[in-house]
Design a protein around this motif. Sequence first.
Motif, PDB file in Angstrom:
ATOM      1  N   GLY A 111      46.410  35.712  43.063  1.00  0.00           N
ATOM      2  CA  GLY A 111      46.836  36.807  43.926  1.00  0.00           C
ATOM      3  C   GLY A 111      45.926  36.868  45.142  1.00  0.00           C
ATOM      4  N   ILE A 112      46.518  37.018  46.333  1.00  0.00           N
ATOM      5  CA  ILE A 112      45.765  36.958  47.584  1.00  0.00           C
ATOM      6  C   ILE A 112      45.948  38.258  48.351  1.00  0.00           C
ATOM      7  N   ALA A 113      44.833  38.769  48.900  1.00  0.00           N
ATOM      8  CA  ALA A 113      44.889  39.971  49.748  1.00  0.00           C
ATOM      9  C   ALA A 113      43.910  39.799  50.900  1.00  0.00           C
ATOM     10  N   CYS A 114      44.248  40.387  52.042  1.00  0.00           N
ATOM     11  CA  CYS A 114      43.392  40.362  53.224  1.00  0.00           C
ATOM     12  C   CYS A 114      42.948  41.786  53.534  1.00  0.00           C
ATOM     13  N   SER A 115      41.678  41.940  53.855  1.00  0.00           N
ATOM     14  CA  SER A 115      41.126  43.278  54.068  1.00  0.00           C
ATOM     15  C   SER A 115      41.810  44.005  55.214  1.00  0.00           C
TER      16      SER A 115
END
Length: 330
Positions: A279-283
């Motif tokens: 799972g990938i998230a960007c601030s």
Amino acid sequence: MSTPCPLDTLCPMHLDLSPDGGICHVGPTMARVLDGLSWHHRPVLELIHVDRPRGLDAFSDLVQQSGRKLRLRLRADEVRLSGVLVRKPCGGAIIDCSFGIGVGEAVARYGLSGRDFAPTDLSVEFLFLQEAKSAAMSASRRLNRRLQSARILAETQAFTDTLTGLGNRRALDQALDRLTHEGRPFALMQIDLDLFKAVNDSLGHGAGDAVLQAVAERIDAIVRSGDTAARVGGDEFVLIFPGLADAARLERIAARLIAAIEEPVFHDRQACRVSASIGIACSEHCATTGIAPLEAADRALYDAKHAGRGRAAFAKGHGSLAEPAVLKEP
């Protein structure tokens, strides 16, 4: 065999002068100081300058200072001495010298030790104190180095997962706090191993540990030196990429990670096969949704697993991967 001169023991830095001011004998320590100079029968004032009292340019004037303290200086190397002159009954004089407060520098320059001074000379006490101080400082430096090494080791261990050598939950929290405080953008990947429980159940925990160690090595080979890679659970890993928010690059990194983790790990000649859901998230995107990056990546990881093992997914609103890799069942 010549009889040793008593003054050599009592006053090892003395100069024995003839009636015309020539040097006829020197103590053993003064001989070391004058080493390399031709002093025998040479006029004392050619080798030694009298700084105080001033104006003593002739030996006859110097003799008049019997019993007074003299400030002397070696003409060859500017070493300063203290001295006192006494007349000899048969003519001539004896000058007894000392280094005074410059004894420490003189000891280093001429390689002297306590044996080169009269037993009653306070310089011996000074040398003892200096050696004791040097030994104490050396011991203190060694202790400080050991304490520093122990502190660094303790700090390293406190932030390290002992099985894999990656960071642990504390290291992850510290990295997140630092990036949040600095206001720097970053991307975060949460990785969960697929089929890991099956490896543990069928081949044992030794095989499971071997898989975790191999996965950690493969992750470490892909991330950059400034990135953070941490094992935060049994088969859960989190990666932080400071300054990275490009979806295409993150997609390529995720694909490389999945491909690397899919490579079998051999333990006791048994092939252990797992894959990874990511799972990938960007601030920056999380700032607009109000969801913490770690929570957003966790939700994206759930979406990736729900869609099928061996694939990656962006958190909602972050874009999507074109062709996520899918685990091939063994």
